[in-house]
Design an enzyme around this catalytic site. Structure first.
Site, PDB file in Angstrom:
ATOM      1  N   GLY A 104      53.412 -56.730  25.064  1.00  0.00           N
ATOM      2  CA  GLY A 104      53.964 -56.433  26.374  1.00  0.00           C
ATOM      3  C   GLY A 104      52.880 -56.078  27.365  1.00  0.00           C
ATOM      4  N   GLN A 119      48.876 -52.959  34.816  1.00  0.00           N
ATOM      5  CA  GLN A 119      47.750 -53.189  33.907  1.00  0.00           C
ATOM      6  C   GLN A 119      46.851 -54.340  34.366  1.00  0.00           C
ATOM      7  OE1 GLN A 119      50.469 -53.035  30.241  1.00  0.00           O
ATOM      8  NE2 GLN A 119      48.539 -52.242  29.466  1.00  0.00           N
ATOM      9  N   HIS A 165      57.682 -48.276  26.369  1.00  0.00           N
ATOM     10  CA  HIS A 165      56.235 -48.227  26.634  1.00  0.00           C
ATOM     11  C   HIS A 165      55.903 -48.874  27.983  1.00  0.00           C
ATOM     12  CE1 HIS A 165      51.906 -48.611  25.104  1.00  0.00           C
ATOM     13  NE2 HIS A 165      51.912 -49.358  26.195  1.00  0.00           N
ATOM     14  N   GLU A 166      56.454 -50.060  28.223  1.00  0.00           N
ATOM     15  CA  GLU A 166      56.109 -50.786  29.458  1.00  0.00           C
ATOM     16  C   GLU A 166      56.735 -50.122  30.690  1.00  0.00           C
ATOM     17  OE1 GLU A 166      53.712 -52.674  29.140  1.00  0.00           O
ATOM     18  OE2 GLU A 166      53.856 -53.041  27.000  1.00  0.00           O
ATOM     19  N   HIS A 202      54.689 -47.310  31.871  1.00  0.00           N
ATOM     20  CA  HIS A 202      53.544 -47.740  32.695  1.00  0.00           C
ATOM     21  C   HIS A 202      53.912 -47.781  34.181  1.00  0.00           C
ATOM     22  CE1 HIS A 202      50.201 -48.757  30.108  1.00  0.00           C
ATOM     23  NE2 HIS A 202      50.921 -49.532  29.328  1.00  0.00           N
ATOM     24  N   CYS A 250      47.911 -49.847  23.032  1.00  0.00           N
ATOM     25  CA  CYS A 250      48.087 -50.315  24.406  1.00  0.00           C
ATOM     26  C   CYS A 250      46.888 -51.162  24.781  1.00  0.00           C
ATOM     27  CB  CYS A 250      48.204 -49.091  25.321  1.00  0.00           C
ATOM     28  SG  CYS A 250      48.340 -49.508  27.061  1.00  0.00           S
ATOM     29  N   LEU A 251      47.128 -52.270  25.448  1.00  0.00           N
ATOM     30  CA  LEU A 251      46.023 -53.150  25.851  1.00  0.00           C
ATOM     31  C   LEU A 251      45.065 -52.449  26.814  1.00  0.00           C
ATOM     32  CD1 LEU A 251      47.974 -56.518  26.294  1.00  0.00           C
ATOM     33  CD2 LEU A 251      46.409 -55.902  24.445  1.00  0.00           C
TER      34      LEU A 251
HETATM   35 ZN    ZN Z   1      50.461 -50.126  27.415  1.00  0.00          ZN
END
Ligand code: ZN
Length: 151
Positions: free
Chosen positions: A45, A50, A129-130, A133, A87-88
């Site tokens: 995701g 991000q 999670h997303e 963000h 997380c990326l």
């Molecule tokens: Zn993340």
């Protein structure tokens, strides 16, 4: 489609709140396509913040198809699970997080049509999670225990 650069946790943009999308137009669709290209081989995701765009736009693919979410909101949750997340934007960091077992999200799709979807397990975690963000929240804020992986 094009890959965009993923910002990491040192970038203060990740702490900002994203703004709602007024209209799902071609600019938003290009953003969704680019975000999918950026994450599809490396994660499950990605939120627009991000890639440095403060809009409430998310792409998720836990391995069974792409899900586009514009202006997503969690409207119901059920149960709980405690699993490891990463997380990326926080490369190399992982930890246990307490999340709902099921989460129902309401959002606009790629064509601007409203839909609701219930995710369980990994998909419920990805929704939470997303969407965190979009409000400037990182998983690190909610970790109950960090985990070290040997490589
Ligand atoms: Zn993340």
């Amino acid at each position: 489609m094009a890959k965009r650069t993923i910002v990491t946790k040192e970038d203060p943009v990740l702490r900002k709140k994203s703004r709602p999308v007024e209209k799902v137009d071609d600019r938003i669709r290009i953003l969704l396509d680019d975000m999918y290209d950026t994450m599809k081989e490396v994660g499950v995701g990605l939120a627009a913040v991000q890639v440095g765009i403060l809009r409430r736009v998310v792409v998720i693919d836990i391995g069974d198809g792409r899900i586009d979410l514009v202006n997503p909101e969690i409207i119901a949750t059920e149960g709980e699970q405690e699993e490891i997340e990463g997380c990326l934007s926080c490369p190399g960091e992982n930890g246990y997080i307490l999340r709902p077992l099921k989460a129902t999200v309401k959002a606009l799709d790629y064509n601007g049509n409203e839909f609701t979807m219930t995710g369980e397990g990994l998909l419920a975690r990805a929704f939470c999670h997303e969407i965190d963000h979009l409000d400037g929240i990182l998983f690190l804020d909610k970790v109950t225990e960090m985990v070290e992986f040997d490589d």
